[in-house]
Design a protein around this motif. Structure first.
Motif, PDB file in Angstrom:
ATOM      1  N   HIS A 194       0.811  -1.218   0.000  1.00 31.93           N
ATOM      2  CA  HIS A 194       0.000   0.000   0.000  1.00 31.93           C
ATOM      3  C   HIS A 194       0.849   1.275   0.000  1.00 31.93           C
ATOM      4  O   HIS A 194       0.292   2.375  -0.051  1.00 31.93           O
ATOM      5  CB  HIS A 194      -0.929   0.013   1.222  1.00 31.93           C
ATOM      6  CG  HIS A 194      -2.055  -0.971   1.122  1.00 31.93           C
ATOM      7  ND1 HIS A 194      -2.190  -2.042   1.974  1.00 31.93           N
ATOM      8  CD2 HIS A 194      -3.082  -1.055   0.248  1.00 31.93           C
ATOM      9  CE1 HIS A 194      -3.265  -2.744   1.642  1.00 31.93           C
ATOM     10  NE2 HIS A 194      -3.816  -2.170   0.603  1.00 31.93           N
ATOM     11  N   LYS A 196       2.551   2.566  -2.315  1.00 31.11           N
ATOM     12  CA  LYS A 196       2.362   3.314  -3.558  1.00 31.11           C
ATOM     13  C   LYS A 196       1.088   4.152  -3.533  1.00 31.11           C
ATOM     14  O   LYS A 196       0.987   5.166  -4.223  1.00 31.11           O
ATOM     15  CB  LYS A 196       2.336   2.357  -4.748  1.00 31.11           C
ATOM     16  CG  LYS A 196       1.224   1.336  -4.714  1.00 31.11           C
ATOM     17  CD  LYS A 196       1.304   0.386  -5.909  1.00 31.11           C
ATOM     18  CE  LYS A 196       0.193  -0.648  -5.894  1.00 31.11           C
ATOM     19  NZ  LYS A 196       0.290  -1.572  -7.048  1.00 31.11           N
ATOM     20  N   PHE A 197       0.098   3.742  -2.721  1.00 31.62           N
ATOM     21  CA  PHE A 197      -1.136   4.523  -2.628  1.00 31.62           C
ATOM     22  C   PHE A 197      -0.857   5.895  -2.011  1.00 31.62           C
ATOM     23  O   PHE A 197      -1.409   6.906  -2.438  1.00 31.62           O
ATOM     24  CB  PHE A 197      -2.178   3.774  -1.776  1.00 31.62           C
ATOM     25  CG  PHE A 197      -2.795   2.592  -2.468  1.00 31.62           C
ATOM     26  CD1 PHE A 197      -4.054   2.691  -3.044  1.00 31.62           C
ATOM     27  CD2 PHE A 197      -2.142   1.385  -2.548  1.00 31.62           C
ATOM     28  CE1 PHE A 197      -4.641   1.615  -3.682  1.00 31.62           C
ATOM     29  CE2 PHE A 197      -2.717   0.294  -3.183  1.00 31.62           C
ATOM     30  CZ  PHE A 197      -3.967   0.406  -3.748  1.00 31.62           C
ATOM     31  N   HIS A 200       1.228   8.338  -4.295  1.00 30.70           N
ATOM     32  CA  HIS A 200       0.610   8.645  -5.585  1.00 30.70           C
ATOM     33  C   HIS A 200       0.373  10.158  -5.687  1.00 30.70           C
ATOM     34  O   HIS A 200      -0.344  10.744  -4.883  1.00 30.70           O
ATOM     35  CB  HIS A 200      -0.723   7.895  -5.702  1.00 30.70           C
ATOM     36  CG  HIS A 200      -1.356   8.018  -7.046  1.00 30.70           C
ATOM     37  ND1 HIS A 200      -0.921   7.303  -8.149  1.00 30.70           N
ATOM     38  CD2 HIS A 200      -2.403   8.773  -7.487  1.00 30.70           C
ATOM     39  CE1 HIS A 200      -1.667   7.592  -9.186  1.00 30.70           C
ATOM     40  NE2 HIS A 200      -2.566   8.484  -8.819  1.00 30.70           N
ATOM     41  N   LYS A 204      -6.283  13.678  -9.798  1.00 30.34           N
ATOM     42  CA  LYS A 204      -7.451  12.889 -10.152  1.00 30.34           C
ATOM     43  C   LYS A 204      -8.239  13.587 -11.253  1.00 30.34           C
ATOM     44  O   LYS A 204      -8.312  14.803 -11.303  1.00 30.34           O
ATOM     45  CB  LYS A 204      -8.348  12.675  -8.929  1.00 30.34           C
ATOM     46  CG  LYS A 204      -7.796  11.689  -7.923  1.00 30.34           C
ATOM     47  CD  LYS A 204      -8.754  11.480  -6.769  1.00 30.34           C
ATOM     48  CE  LYS A 204     -10.093  10.974  -7.232  1.00 30.34           C
ATOM     49  NZ  LYS A 204     -10.016   9.669  -7.932  1.00 30.34           N
ATOM     50  N   GLN A 286      -4.647   0.617  -7.266  1.00 35.47           N
ATOM     51  CA  GLN A 286      -4.205   2.010  -7.277  1.00 35.47           C
ATOM     52  C   GLN A 286      -4.646   2.689  -8.571  1.00 35.47           C
ATOM     53  O   GLN A 286      -5.214   3.783  -8.554  1.00 35.47           O
ATOM     54  CB  GLN A 286      -2.693   2.095  -7.136  1.00 35.47           C
ATOM     55  CG  GLN A 286      -2.183   3.535  -7.146  1.00 35.47           C
ATOM     56  CD  GLN A 286      -0.688   3.613  -7.364  1.00 35.47           C
ATOM     57  OE1 GLN A 286      -0.045   2.623  -7.688  1.00 35.47           O
ATOM     58  NE2 GLN A 286      -0.129   4.790  -7.197  1.00 35.47           N
ATOM     59  N   GLU A 287      -4.416   2.033  -9.678  1.00 32.33           N
ATOM     60  CA  GLU A 287      -4.808   2.599 -10.971  1.00 32.33           C
ATOM     61  C   GLU A 287      -6.326   2.690 -11.082  1.00 32.33           C
ATOM     62  O   GLU A 287      -6.863   3.680 -11.587  1.00 32.33           O
ATOM     63  CB  GLU A 287      -4.240   1.742 -12.097  1.00 32.33           C
ATOM     64  CG  GLU A 287      -2.720   1.736 -12.178  1.00 32.33           C
ATOM     65  CD  GLU A 287      -2.201   0.847 -13.293  1.00 32.33           C
ATOM     66  OE1 GLU A 287      -3.037   0.310 -14.053  1.00 32.33           O
ATOM     67  OE2 GLU A 287      -0.979   0.682 -13.400  1.00 32.33           O
ATOM     68  N   SER A 290      -7.808   5.416  -8.561  1.00 33.40           N
ATOM     69  CA  SER A 290      -7.383   6.798  -8.826  1.00 33.40           C
ATOM     70  C   SER A 290      -8.011   7.344 -10.099  1.00 33.40           C
ATOM     71  O   SER A 290      -7.971   8.544 -10.353  1.00 33.40           O
ATOM     72  CB  SER A 290      -5.853   6.871  -8.926  1.00 33.40           C
ATOM     73  OG  SER A 290      -5.382   6.104 -10.015  1.00 33.40           O
ATOM     74  N   GLU A 306      -7.968   1.810   0.771  1.00 33.93           N
ATOM     75  CA  GLU A 306      -7.144   2.043  -0.412  1.00 33.93           C
ATOM     76  C   GLU A 306      -7.656   3.251  -1.203  1.00 33.93           C
ATOM     77  O   GLU A 306      -6.872   4.093  -1.640  1.00 33.93           O
ATOM     78  CB  GLU A 306      -7.141   0.779  -1.284  1.00 33.93           C
ATOM     79  CG  GLU A 306      -6.443  -0.390  -0.618  1.00 33.93           C
ATOM     80  CD  GLU A 306      -6.547  -1.681  -1.414  1.00 33.93           C
ATOM     81  OE1 GLU A 306      -5.798  -2.624  -1.115  1.00 33.93           O
ATOM     82  OE2 GLU A 306      -7.403  -1.742  -2.329  1.00 33.93           O
ATOM     83  N   SER A 309      -7.013   6.594   0.706  1.00 32.89           N
ATOM     84  CA  SER A 309      -5.622   7.037   0.670  1.00 32.89           C
ATOM     85  C   SER A 309      -5.294   7.749  -0.642  1.00 32.89           C
ATOM     86  O   SER A 309      -4.333   8.512  -0.715  1.00 32.89           O
ATOM     87  CB  SER A 309      -4.677   5.849   0.869  1.00 32.89           C
ATOM     88  OG  SER A 309      -4.761   4.954  -0.220  1.00 32.89           O
ATOM     89  N   LEU A 310      -6.116   7.525  -1.666  1.00 31.59           N
ATOM     90  CA  LEU A 310      -5.927   8.196  -2.957  1.00 31.59           C
ATOM     91  C   LEU A 310      -6.798   9.438  -3.090  1.00 31.59           C
ATOM     92  O   LEU A 310      -6.809  10.091  -4.132  1.00 31.59           O
ATOM     93  CB  LEU A 310      -6.264   7.214  -4.093  1.00 31.59           C
ATOM     94  CG  LEU A 310      -5.341   6.003  -4.244  1.00 31.59           C
ATOM     95  CD1 LEU A 310      -5.959   4.984  -5.193  1.00 31.59           C
ATOM     96  CD2 LEU A 310      -3.967   6.436  -4.737  1.00 31.59           C
ATOM     97  N   THR A 312     -10.090   9.400  -2.989  1.00 32.92           N
ATOM     98  CA  THR A 312     -11.323   9.038  -3.697  1.00 32.92           C
ATOM     99  C   THR A 312     -12.458   8.844  -2.691  1.00 32.92           C
ATOM    100  O   THR A 312     -12.296   8.097  -1.730  1.00 32.92           O
ATOM    101  CB  THR A 312     -11.132   7.736  -4.503  1.00 32.92           C
ATOM    102  OG1 THR A 312     -10.045   7.907  -5.415  1.00 32.92           O
ATOM    103  CG2 THR A 312     -12.388   7.378  -5.265  1.00 32.92           C
TER     104      THR A 312
END
Length: 339
Positions: A194, A196-197, A200, A204, A286-287, A290, A306, A309-310, A312
């Motif tokens: 996680h 990378k989350f 990032h 967005k 993640q992709e 996001s 998850e 953390s982005l 969203t």
């Protein structure tokens, strides 16, 4: 070593295997050397099981509610299940023994302590003086209802079979300590998958995609795996589809749970509602999270963290009352919708 599903599910997982110079183990490779032991042990087990199946007095006392036995209702299916699963274990145990005899294994990493296959790996590893390390792989549940199941769940069951446990943070560690698990065995390691989350940095974009990250009903206890539980789940799914279809510029994308059974439930619902609904599997969360306007999930699953953390927005459909008690719901980090 993965006995539940393929280790390689796509190009990315294949690249990981190649980059790390990893090897994929197929236990069936060792079957020839273990064949005679497997056969004789299975035969011995079936004789024991045949004797046990006739002890109705014992089982009627064990399988009863308010002194009303229900043993006769489950007898045949129960012993069929025992025969199937125990013979599977007998075979795997001998295959694992052959594998560990053939290779010099230093350490055993696993996701959970209580799974049938994981127990076999841990206990057979102990015979070869191989330590096991459990790695936390999902969000820690904080609702009080989980306390009654704590000794049977994957986080920190009793007894603890693995030698060390790597957890995400202080919350899980404090929980483990409250159940008298030795502090020296608990290591805070975060969640590398996680990282990378949180790193990032891409902005967005609003593209109208709404992700429905399905989990299925919670097959945890009698009150969460009833027909009503499944009906509530199905009704939520249908209503989400109806609402999003009525919104201009919005598209529903369904992300299924990795479980084959839960995926089939989702596929059946899609076939019923609209076969043009996009169903994604084995994707990079993640992709996926996001590149959407919103994530909708059930009962505060790990996917909620998850997505948050982005940055969203997350809606959690609470099909079970205990989900409203979770810290993620109590802190209003998500929008909870319940009956």
């Amino acid at each position: 070593l993965n006995t539940r599903k393929p280790a390689i599910t796509g190009k990315k997982s294949l690249q990981v295997i190649k980059n790390t110079n990893s090897k994929i183990v197929n236990l069936n490779y060792f079957y020839k050397n273990a064949k005679s032991n497997i056969y004789s042990s299975k035969q011995s087990f079936q004789k024991i099981l045949s004797t046990m199946i006739n002890d109705d007095d014992y089982f009627e006392k064990s399988f009863s509610v308010n002194n009303i036995p229900f043993w006769s209702c489950i007898k045949q299916s129960f012993f069929k299940m025992c025969s199937t699963r125990f013979t599977e274990s007998i075979e795997r145990i001998f295959l694992l023994k052959e594998f560990l005899t053939s290779y010099d294994i230093a350490l055993n990493f696993l996701w959970i302590d209580v799974g049938q296959e994981e127990k076999e790996c841990i206990m057979m590893g102990k015979q070869f003086s191989i330590d096991s390390v459990m790695i936390q792989h999902g969000r820690f549940q904080t609702s009080k209802i989980w306390d009654k199941f704590a000794t049977f769940l994957g986080q920190f069951p009793r007894p603890m079979l693995s030698d060390k446990q790597i957890v995400w943070g202080e919350t899980t560690k404090k929980y483990a300590l409250s159940y008298d698990h030795p502090e020296k065995n608990i290591i805070i390691g975060g969640s590398p998958r996680h990282d990378k989350f949180f790193n990032h940095n891409e902005k967005k974009s609003s593209n109208g995609n709404i992700i429905l990250a399905t989990t299925g009903t919670m097959f945890l206890s009698a009150d969460t795996c009833t027909s009503n539980s499944q009906i509530r789940y199905d009704d939520y799914f249908r209503e989400i589809y109806r609402i999003i279809k009525s919104l201009n510029g919005k598209k529903l994308i369904v992300k299924s749970h990795p479980s084959q059974i839960l995926r089939k439930i989702v596929q059946d619902l899609i076939n019923e509602l609209d076969t043009s609904i996009t169903l994604v599997e084995n994707t990079d969360n993640q992709e996926l999270f996001s590149d959407c306007d919103m994530v909708i999930t059930f009962n505060n699953s790990t996917t909620a963290l998850e997505a948050l953390s982005l940055g969203t927005p997350v809606i959690s459909l609470q099909t079970e009352s205990w989900a409203l008690e979770d810290d993620i719901a109590q802190s209003n980090a998500i929008v909870s919708i319940s009956n």
